[in-house]
Design an enzyme around this catalytic site. Structure first.
Site, mmCIF file in Angstrom:
data_model
loop_
_atom_site.group_PDB
_atom_site.id
_atom_site.type_symbol
_atom_site.label_atom_id
_atom_site.label_comp_id
_atom_site.label_asym_id
_atom_site.label_seq_id
_atom_site.Cartn_x
_atom_site.Cartn_y
_atom_site.Cartn_z
ATOM 1 C CG HIS A 67 -0.190 -0.199 2.515
ATOM 2 N ND1 HIS A 67 0.114 -1.459 2.988
ATOM 3 C CD2 HIS A 67 0.327 0.660 3.423
ATOM 4 C CE1 HIS A 67 0.763 -1.364 4.131
ATOM 5 N NE2 HIS A 67 0.911 -0.087 4.415
ATOM 6 C CB CYS A 181 2.476 -4.058 14.123
ATOM 7 S SG CYS A 181 1.557 -3.117 12.882
#
Length: 630
Positions: A67, A181
């Site tokens: 992305h 994360c």
């Protein structure tokens, strides 16, 4: 938000072949190029590659979600690709890639791409649904499968309220979880969805707080934390944990939650999870994890210290350049004084932020003072006999301050709340400063000061072979992990030598850090058949990063072919470090690359070292890498 609204059949390609993750991503860029949604395909492709270099797009189970937000994208658009045969790749679970969905988001879309990532993460957790996507015969069938699944999810009734769930003994949630994360994208939401599904299958009530790139969603409240039986913390970066003191805590990585959420829930409800007592004390028996934790504290201090070193060093270099061109003036004197002051701040800042990382805000003051005492080399002897304990003294001060504050908070935990202001405003600051001050003045500064003086004499006396070996070692270390721990260790060594005016060692470090991107960029030009078209297009950018001492420019190439690229880069960088010492080069600043040539000692020698090291890396890559098959 519905994924089907952003994915068109003409942006789906099934059962394609790809020789690398970059190649697969380029195929999806080409699919989007067929639409009118990209204003500049090359710019978007570069943005995707830059995001790909950061990692984290492979989410396991054969799936990847590359992305990028880009100024070349008009509006949100998706592209999808299935691979046959699957592509072996560096994935979290070792499974090869066979399904990719790419997100192209406009630059001004804020967190829109994060919302899409969360939706894709939810869909991809269903292995049966993923299997149907892989088996689609046509792009139209692929898109219809996604649309049908989203319509099915929309028709399902919402889950029962938490206080009506089976087995709930009291209002609130039985279990809580936090996921995060490093990039705050895929794994954050994958872990959250995996835990939610596992909890639903067990009939448990669970609330998950996601710490994503768009911020914190579904933040846990104090009442919810108080009522919960256990908290699952599935994170790959630091998050605030003080709110969970006194609760049973299961601490794992986000990847563990994605792979085996049910096992984590079993541990959470078993009553065997340890009670969190503050810091990370609940897992101190795991020495590997403990080492990672304290390495993180150290890197927190170093990351805050380096801007002082870089800015101060560059200011000193500019001062030297201006003096060389125009002579001494008030401006150059000011720049010299400010640069030296920045250097003097490096040790207090290092110690302060190590302590802050360990003990939060209460650790900052004693850490700062401990670093200041290390900088001065304060002892009980007369001031003329003080010798700075330097870098190592500041590290000791930082860890001592942080641990002392944590210990004091534990000892004073039973103080009544009415007297809490006395603890935080007087007792902890006073006693922690007293402890750190006594430690530094009486136990740390005297031996470390003498050690630093001895080490400085040894470095000054190193000539010939020993100096060349040291330069070779530092140069090679700079190319070992491209901005990782070994690279940072070599860079810190160079900056510390810079403080002691060991300019030749800084020159070896800088040359070693410039060689990897320079050598790879040159190899792309000399041996085009060894690199993909995407890699060749990035060669000018890679060369520019090398010229400005950005070693990370080599990272995308190293991730795709780690063995060959690392061997070639280490050899070239080590040779460049050797030559800088051999030719007596010196660099008076810790950053700047070729822009520092006017203030270097022996600039032609430095250019020779760069040329030889760059050519060595390029030629080795040409020999080690095989021509690509088209």
């Amino acid at each position: 938000m519905r994924i089907a609204n952003y994915l068109r059949p003409d942006c789906v390609a099934l059962r394609q072949r790809a020789d690398s993750l970059t190649g697969a991503v380029q195929q999806m860029v080409t699919l989007l190029d067929g639409t009118d949604n990209l204003t500049d395909t090359a710019v978007f492709a570069a943005d995707v590659r830059a995001r790909l270099a950061l990692g984290g797009v492979c989410v396991g189970n054969g799936l990847a979600i590359p992305h990028a937000k880009s100024t070349a994208v008009r509006q949100l658009q998706l592209a999808a690709l299935t691979l046959d045969p699957p592509l072996p790749c560096d994935t979290p679970d070792g499974k090869p890639l066979d399904l990719l969905v790419m997100i192209a988001a406009p630059a001004e879309a804020n967190d829109l791409h994060v919302q899409v990532l969360a939706e894709l993460a939810t869909l991809f957790l269903d292995t049966d649904f993923c299997a149907r996507l892989r088996e689609s015969e046509t792009p139209e069938a692929f898109c219809c499968a996604i649309s049908a699944r989203e319509e099915q999810d929309a028709q399902e009734p919402p889950s029962a309220p938490s206080d009506a769930a089976p087995g709930a003994a009291k209002p609130g949630y039985q279990l809580l979880a936090v996921t995060a994360c490093p990039t705050g994208i895929a794994h954050t939401y994958l872990a959250a969805e995996a835990l939610q599904q596992a909890a639903q299958a067990r009939g448990l009530t669970l609330k998950v707080e996601t710490n994503g790139a768009a911020g914190v969603n579904d933040e846990l409240t104090d009442d919810e934390i108080q009522a919960a039986e256990c908290v699952i913390v599935a994170v790959d970066r630091s998050i605030p944990l003080a709110r969970f003191v006194g609760k049973r805590l299961v601490y794992v990585s986000a990847g563990d939650a994605v792979r085996d959420a049910d096992r984590l829930l079993e541990k959470a409800v078993s009553g065997k999870a340890p009670v969190y007592r503050g810091g990370h004390a609940f897992r101190t028996s795991d020495w590997k994890e403990l080492g990672r934790e304290y390495y993180g504290h150290l890197m927190s201090g170093i990351s805050h210290m380096l801007p002082f070193v870089v800015a101060g060093g560059v200011m000193l270099a500019l001062s030297l350049l201006l003096q060389h061109l125009f002579g001494r003036s008030d401006i150059t004197t000011m720049m010299t004084n400010v640069g030296n002051a920045a250097f003097r701040m490096m040790y207090p800042v290092l110690a302060a932020f190590i302590a802050y990382s360990i003990a939060d805000r209460p650790g900052f003051m004693p850490g700062l003072m401990g670093g200041y005492l290390a900088q001065l080399g304060t002892t009980t002897a007369p001031r003329l006999g003080w010798i700075s304990s330097g870098f190592w003294g500041a590290i000791v001060a930082g860890f001592a301050a942080g641990l002392a504050v944590r210990l004091l908070n534990y000892l004073f935990r039973r103080i009544p709340q009415e007297l809490d202001h006395i603890k935080t405003g007087l007792l902890v600051p006073l006693l922690s400063l007293l402890f750190v001050g006594a430690l530094m003045v009486m136990a740390i500064n005297p031996p470390l000061g003498r050690f630093n003086a001895w080490l400085s004499i040894q470095l000054d006396g190193m000539q010939g072979g020993s100096r060349l070996v040291l330069g070779t070692l530092l140069g090679g270390m700079m190319a070992t992990d491209y901005g990782g721990p070994i690279n940072k260790a070599a860079y810190v060594s160079g900056t510390l030598a810079l403080v002691d005016q060991q300019y030749d060692l800084m020159a070896a470090v800088m040359a070693g850090g410039m060689i990897p991107p320079l050598g790879i960029g040159l190899a792309c030009l000399l041996f085009p058949t060894r690199f993909t078209s995407t890699e060749r297009c990035s060669a000018p950018q890679t060369l520019l990063m090398g010229a400005t001492f950005v070693t990370e420019g080599a990272l995308p190439f190293a991730l795709r072919d780690p063995l060959r690229v690392s061997l070639a880069c280490i050899a070239g960088s080590a040779l460049a470090g050797f030559i800088t010492i051999l030719l007596g080069c010196g660099c008076p600043a810790p950053h700047g690359g070729l822009f520092l040539l006017p203030v270097m000692e022996n600039p032609p020698g430095f250019l020779i070292a760069l040329a030889v090291g760059t050519l060595t890396t390029a030629l080795l890559l040409g020999m080690l890498k095989k021509p690509l098959k088209h």
